[in-house]
Design a protein around this motif. Structure first.
Motif, PDB file in Angstrom:
ATOM      1  N   TYR A 247       0.855  -1.185   0.000  1.00  0.00           N
ATOM      2  CA  TYR A 247       0.000   0.000   0.000  1.00  0.00           C
ATOM      3  C   TYR A 247       0.891   1.234   0.000  1.00  0.00           C
ATOM      4  O   TYR A 247       1.721   1.413   0.910  1.00  0.00           O
ATOM      5  CB  TYR A 247      -0.902  -0.015   1.231  1.00  0.00           C
ATOM      6  CG  TYR A 247      -1.869   1.139   1.298  1.00  0.00           C
ATOM      7  CD1 TYR A 247      -2.894   1.267   0.363  1.00  0.00           C
ATOM      8  CD2 TYR A 247      -1.774   2.087   2.304  1.00  0.00           C
ATOM      9  CE1 TYR A 247      -3.789   2.312   0.432  1.00  0.00           C
ATOM     10  CE2 TYR A 247      -2.667   3.138   2.380  1.00  0.00           C
ATOM     11  CZ  TYR A 247      -3.676   3.247   1.441  1.00  0.00           C
ATOM     12  OH  TYR A 247      -4.562   4.299   1.502  1.00  0.00           O
ATOM     13  N   LYS A 248       0.744   2.049  -1.044  1.00  0.00           N
ATOM     14  CA  LYS A 248       1.567   3.248  -1.165  1.00  0.00           C
ATOM     15  C   LYS A 248       0.776   4.332  -1.884  1.00  0.00           C
ATOM     16  O   LYS A 248       0.132   4.065  -2.902  1.00  0.00           O
ATOM     17  CB  LYS A 248       2.853   2.930  -1.945  1.00  0.00           C
ATOM     18  CG  LYS A 248       3.790   4.105  -2.064  1.00  0.00           C
ATOM     19  CD  LYS A 248       5.053   3.736  -2.813  1.00  0.00           C
ATOM     20  CE  LYS A 248       5.938   4.954  -2.950  1.00  0.00           C
ATOM     21  NZ  LYS A 248       7.080   4.705  -3.801  1.00  0.00           N
ATOM     22  N   ASP A 249       0.832   5.532  -1.369  1.00  0.00           N
ATOM     23  CA  ASP A 249       0.195   6.707  -1.982  1.00  0.00           C
ATOM     24  C   ASP A 249      -1.288   6.483  -2.281  1.00  0.00           C
ATOM     25  O   ASP A 249      -1.799   6.917  -3.322  1.00  0.00           O
ATOM     26  CB  ASP A 249       0.932   7.114  -3.263  1.00  0.00           C
ATOM     27  CG  ASP A 249       2.364   7.523  -3.011  1.00  0.00           C
ATOM     28  OD1 ASP A 249       2.647   8.020  -1.903  1.00  0.00           O
ATOM     29  OD2 ASP A 249       3.211   7.330  -3.907  1.00  0.00           O
ATOM     30  N   GLY A 250      -1.986   5.783  -1.386  1.00  0.00           N
ATOM     31  CA  GLY A 250      -3.424   5.592  -1.552  1.00  0.00           C
ATOM     32  C   GLY A 250      -3.809   4.496  -2.521  1.00  0.00           C
ATOM     33  O   GLY A 250      -4.973   4.369  -2.875  1.00  0.00           O
ATOM     34  N   VAL A 251      -2.837   3.698  -2.975  1.00  0.00           N
ATOM     35  CA  VAL A 251      -3.124   2.614  -3.919  1.00  0.00           C
ATOM     36  C   VAL A 251      -2.668   1.293  -3.310  1.00  0.00           C
ATOM     37  O   VAL A 251      -1.507   1.140  -2.934  1.00  0.00           O
ATOM     38  CB  VAL A 251      -2.428   2.839  -5.279  1.00  0.00           C
ATOM     39  CG1 VAL A 251      -2.684   1.663  -6.214  1.00  0.00           C
ATOM     40  CG2 VAL A 251      -2.903   4.133  -5.911  1.00  0.00           C
ATOM     41  N   LEU A 252      -3.613   0.357  -3.205  1.00  0.00           N
ATOM     42  CA  LEU A 252      -3.304  -0.994  -2.755  1.00  0.00           C
ATOM     43  C   LEU A 252      -2.952  -1.820  -3.984  1.00  0.00           C
ATOM     44  O   LEU A 252      -3.709  -1.849  -4.953  1.00  0.00           O
ATOM     45  CB  LEU A 252      -4.513  -1.620  -2.050  1.00  0.00           C
ATOM     46  CG  LEU A 252      -4.381  -3.091  -1.676  1.00  0.00           C
ATOM     47  CD1 LEU A 252      -3.366  -3.275  -0.559  1.00  0.00           C
ATOM     48  CD2 LEU A 252      -5.729  -3.661  -1.268  1.00  0.00           C
ATOM     49  N   THR A 253      -1.789  -2.472  -3.962  1.00  0.00           N
ATOM     50  CA  THR A 253      -1.360  -3.320  -5.062  1.00  0.00           C
ATOM     51  C   THR A 253      -1.238  -4.745  -4.553  1.00  0.00           C
ATOM     52  O   THR A 253      -0.484  -5.008  -3.625  1.00  0.00           O
ATOM     53  CB  THR A 253      -0.010  -2.863  -5.642  1.00  0.00           C
ATOM     54  OG1 THR A 253      -0.136  -1.496  -6.068  1.00  0.00           O
ATOM     55  CG2 THR A 253       0.414  -3.725  -6.816  1.00  0.00           C
ATOM     56  N   VAL A 254      -2.014  -5.651  -5.150  1.00  0.00           N
ATOM     57  CA  VAL A 254      -1.968  -7.065  -4.784  1.00  0.00           C
ATOM     58  C   VAL A 254      -1.408  -7.826  -5.979  1.00  0.00           C
ATOM     59  O   VAL A 254      -1.930  -7.713  -7.092  1.00  0.00           O
ATOM     60  CB  VAL A 254      -3.368  -7.603  -4.415  1.00  0.00           C
ATOM     61  CG1 VAL A 254      -3.295  -9.063  -4.017  1.00  0.00           C
ATOM     62  CG2 VAL A 254      -3.989  -6.772  -3.301  1.00  0.00           C
ATOM     63  N   ARG A 255      -0.347  -8.590  -5.743  1.00  0.00           N
ATOM     64  CA  ARG A 255       0.289  -9.387  -6.795  1.00  0.00           C
ATOM     65  C   ARG A 255      -0.009 -10.851  -6.538  1.00  0.00           C
ATOM     66  O   ARG A 255       0.258 -11.358  -5.457  1.00  0.00           O
ATOM     67  CB  ARG A 255       1.793  -9.137  -6.838  1.00  0.00           C
ATOM     68  CG  ARG A 255       2.119  -7.711  -7.226  1.00  0.00           C
ATOM     69  CD  ARG A 255       3.616  -7.491  -7.417  1.00  0.00           C
ATOM     70  NE  ARG A 255       3.852  -6.167  -7.941  1.00  0.00           N
ATOM     71  CZ  ARG A 255       3.751  -5.827  -9.213  1.00  0.00           C
ATOM     72  NH1 ARG A 255       3.425  -6.711 -10.115  1.00  0.00           N
ATOM     73  NH2 ARG A 255       3.981  -4.585  -9.597  1.00  0.00           N
ATOM     74  N   VAL A 256      -0.575 -11.507  -7.580  1.00  0.00           N
ATOM     75  CA  VAL A 256      -0.993 -12.905  -7.470  1.00  0.00           C
ATOM     76  C   VAL A 256      -0.275 -13.701  -8.559  1.00  0.00           C
ATOM     77  O   VAL A 256      -0.713 -13.719  -9.711  1.00  0.00           O
ATOM     78  CB  VAL A 256      -2.522 -13.040  -7.631  1.00  0.00           C
ATOM     79  CG1 VAL A 256      -2.958 -14.471  -7.389  1.00  0.00           C
ATOM     80  CG2 VAL A 256      -3.262 -12.084  -6.702  1.00  0.00           C
ATOM     81  N   PRO A 257       0.820 -14.372  -8.205  1.00  0.00           N
ATOM     82  CA  PRO A 257       1.540 -15.157  -9.219  1.00  0.00           C
ATOM     83  C   PRO A 257       0.816 -16.466  -9.526  1.00  0.00           C
ATOM     84  O   PRO A 257       0.049 -16.972  -8.705  1.00  0.00           O
ATOM     85  CB  PRO A 257       2.893 -15.429  -8.564  1.00  0.00           C
ATOM     86  CG  PRO A 257       2.634 -15.349  -7.106  1.00  0.00           C
ATOM     87  CD  PRO A 257       1.497 -14.384  -6.912  1.00  0.00           C
ATOM     88  N   GLN A 258       1.070 -16.991 -10.708  1.00  0.00           N
ATOM     89  CA  GLN A 258       0.539 -18.305 -11.060  1.00  0.00           C
ATOM     90  C   GLN A 258       1.575 -19.356 -10.682  1.00  0.00           C
ATOM     91  O   GLN A 258       2.773 -19.071 -10.602  1.00  0.00           O
ATOM     92  CB  GLN A 258       0.219 -18.366 -12.548  1.00  0.00           C
ATOM     93  CG  GLN A 258      -0.914 -17.419 -12.913  1.00  0.00           C
ATOM     94  CD  GLN A 258      -1.493 -17.740 -14.254  1.00  0.00           C
ATOM     95  OE1 GLN A 258      -1.716 -18.898 -14.569  1.00  0.00           O
ATOM     96  NE2 GLN A 258      -1.744 -16.723 -15.049  1.00  0.00           N
TER      97      GLN A 258
END
Length: 141
Positions: A117-128
């Motif tokens: 979570y940075k600068d108001g943006v949540l980033t979720v990374r989902v690898p295969q």
């Protein structure tokens, strides 16, 4: 290796349900429900990335869960307005609880999901999973 057939109809149906929910909320009235906007894309490394706009939220008020191939984002954005010390003239931003769920393919590696979570943006990374990634097969004689 598990083969998963891409079904564009399922993806379109999910988008249509979201659209119908928004239309229903508008018809019933302004319930002031908050649904954060998201971008979802797949990288060349076959990793799904979900970015959600969650401005003015604290990291501890955001929850990410993964169960039965469903990734769920929940949380609550609280207002800092104190009605005892003033009067609203315009209130266009949404506050309150939210929940967004996304069904992911069976090929994802649920144990390797990470979120930042940075600068108001949540980033979720989902690898295969590795076995789900395409590989070159040599043709023998």
């Amino acid at each position: 290796m598990t083969m998963v057939r891409w079904n564009p109809g399922r993806e379109l149906a999910s988008m249509e349900i979201d659209r119908l929910n928004r239309m229903f909320e508008e018809f019933v009235g302004n319930t002031r429900a908050w649904t954060p906007t998201v971008d979802i894309y797949e990288t060349t490394d076959r990793e799904f990335v979900i970015k959600a706009e969650l401005p003015e939220m604290k990291r501890e008020d955001i929850h990410v869960t993964f169960e039965n191939n469903v990734l769920t984002l929940t949380g609550e954005r609280k207002t800092d307005f104190d009605a005892d010390n003033g009067t609203y003239h315009r209130n266009e931003r949404f506050y309150g609880k939210f929940s967004r769920s996304f069904t992911l393919p069976a090929t994802v590696d649920g144990n390797s999901i990470n979120a930042s979570y940075k600068d108001g943006v949540l980033t979720v990374r989902v690898p295969q999973r590795e076995e789900a990634k395409p590989r070159q097969i040599a043709v023998g004689e």
